[in-house]
Design a protein around this motif. Sequence first.
Motif, PDB file in Angstrom:
ATOM      1  N   ILE A   7      22.629  19.117  28.073  1.00  9.92           N
ATOM      2  CA  ILE A   7      21.901  19.683  26.937  1.00  9.92           C
ATOM      3  C   ILE A   7      21.759  18.643  25.830  1.00  9.92           C
ATOM      4  O   ILE A   7      20.691  18.487  25.230  1.00  9.92           O
ATOM      5  N   GLY A   8      22.831  17.918  25.541  1.00  7.15           N
ATOM      6  CA  GLY A   8      22.779  16.878  24.522  1.00  7.15           C
ATOM      7  C   GLY A   8      21.813  15.762  24.889  1.00  7.15           C
ATOM      8  O   GLY A   8      21.054  15.274  24.041  1.00  7.15           O
ATOM      9  N   ALA A   9      21.816  15.357  26.165  1.00  9.32           N
ATOM     10  CA  ALA A   9      20.896  14.311  26.616  1.00  9.32           C
ATOM     11  C   ALA A   9      19.455  14.788  26.515  1.00  9.32           C
ATOM     12  O   ALA A   9      18.565  14.042  26.090  1.00  9.32           O
ATOM     13  N   PHE A  10      19.199  16.040  26.893  1.00 11.81           N
ATOM     14  CA  PHE A  10      17.854  16.596  26.799  1.00 11.81           C
ATOM     15  C   PHE A  10      17.387  16.621  25.341  1.00 11.81           C
ATOM     16  O   PHE A  10      16.254  16.225  25.033  1.00 11.81           O
ATOM     17  N   ALA A  11      18.256  17.087  24.447  1.00 10.65           N
ATOM     18  CA  ALA A  11      17.894  17.137  23.025  1.00 10.65           C
ATOM     19  C   ALA A  11      17.641  15.739  22.477  1.00 10.65           C
ATOM     20  O   ALA A  11      16.687  15.526  21.708  1.00 10.65           O
ATOM     21  N   ALA A  12      18.457  14.772  22.876  1.00 10.14           N
ATOM     22  CA  ALA A  12      18.264  13.400  22.405  1.00 10.14           C
ATOM     23  C   ALA A  12      16.942  12.831  22.904  1.00 10.14           C
ATOM     24  O   ALA A  12      16.225  12.163  22.146  1.00 10.14           O
ATOM     25  N   ILE A  13      16.603  13.094  24.154  1.00 15.34           N
ATOM     26  CA  ILE A  13      15.339  12.594  24.706  1.00 15.34           C
ATOM     27  C   ILE A  13      14.153  13.227  24.000  1.00 15.34           C
ATOM     28  O   ILE A  13      13.187  12.542  23.641  1.00 15.34           O
ATOM     29  N   VAL A  14      14.204  14.527  23.766  1.00 18.53           N
ATOM     30  CA  VAL A  14      13.104  15.210  23.079  1.00 18.53           C
ATOM     31  C   VAL A  14      12.961  14.683  21.655  1.00 18.53           C
ATOM     32  O   VAL A  14      11.846  14.417  21.197  1.00 18.53           O
ATOM     33  N   TRP A  55      13.908  11.774  20.537  1.00 14.62           N
ATOM     34  CA  TRP A  55      13.480  10.379  20.600  1.00 14.62           C
ATOM     35  C   TRP A  55      11.981  10.277  20.857  1.00 14.62           C
ATOM     36  O   TRP A  55      11.291   9.466  20.252  1.00 14.62           O
ATOM     37  N   LYS A  56      11.466  11.120  21.743  1.00 13.56           N
ATOM     38  CA  LYS A  56      10.038  11.072  22.068  1.00 13.56           C
ATOM     39  C   LYS A  56       9.169  11.629  20.943  1.00 13.56           C
ATOM     40  O   LYS A  56       8.003  11.263  20.815  1.00 13.56           O
ATOM     41  N   ASN A  57       9.700  12.537  20.144  1.00 10.21           N
ATOM     42  CA  ASN A  57       8.907  13.181  19.094  1.00 10.21           C
ATOM     43  C   ASN A  57       9.052  12.513  17.727  1.00 10.21           C
ATOM     44  O   ASN A  57       8.513  13.014  16.753  1.00 10.21           O
ATOM     45  N   ARG A  58       9.782  11.422  17.652  1.00  8.72           N
ATOM     46  CA  ARG A  58       9.934  10.781  16.345  1.00  8.72           C
ATOM     47  C   ARG A  58       8.622  10.124  15.941  1.00  8.72           C
ATOM     48  O   ARG A  58       7.842   9.673  16.767  1.00  8.72           O
ATOM     49  N   LYS A  59       8.391  10.098  14.641  1.00  8.38           N
ATOM     50  CA  LYS A  59       7.147   9.540  14.116  1.00  8.38           C
ATOM     51  C   LYS A  59       7.369   8.081  13.750  1.00  8.38           C
ATOM     52  O   LYS A  59       8.400   7.736  13.165  1.00  8.38           O
ATOM     53  N   PRO A  60       6.406   7.241  14.054  1.00  5.83           N
ATOM     54  CA  PRO A  60       6.561   5.835  13.667  1.00  5.83           C
ATOM     55  C   PRO A  60       6.493   5.690  12.149  1.00  5.83           C
ATOM     56  O   PRO A  60       5.824   6.456  11.450  1.00  5.83           O
ATOM     57  N   LYS A  61       7.160   4.668  11.641  1.00  7.17           N
ATOM     58  CA  LYS A  61       7.138   4.414  10.199  1.00  7.17           C
ATOM     59  C   LYS A  61       5.781   3.888   9.787  1.00  7.17           C
ATOM     60  O   LYS A  61       5.152   3.125  10.501  1.00  7.17           O
TER      61      LYS A  61
END
Length: 83
Positions: A65-72, A74-80
């Motif tokens: 669950i933690g790995a899934f949340a981290a991946i989601v 990470w993929k949804n972060r917005k670039p600066k």
Amino acid sequence: MATGVDQAVGMSLVVFSLVLFTYYSVWVIVLPFVARDHVLHNYFLPREYSVILPGVAAIIVLICIGAFAAIVLWKNRKPKKMD
């Protein structure tokens, strides 16, 4: 609509869950009241595993669950923004 393969997979998961639940329930609830030399004890692991195995399974589930949340995240972060 679910296909035949989907239904078969779902039914096999339900059957597996019921078998696992029944095995664990007998192991933890019934077996302590059965004599140590009874043949039923041959089909079960030692009693200390009844705590260890669910604990290990819970840790694995929490890691997944933690790995899934981290991946989601990470993929949804917005670039600066560069100004």
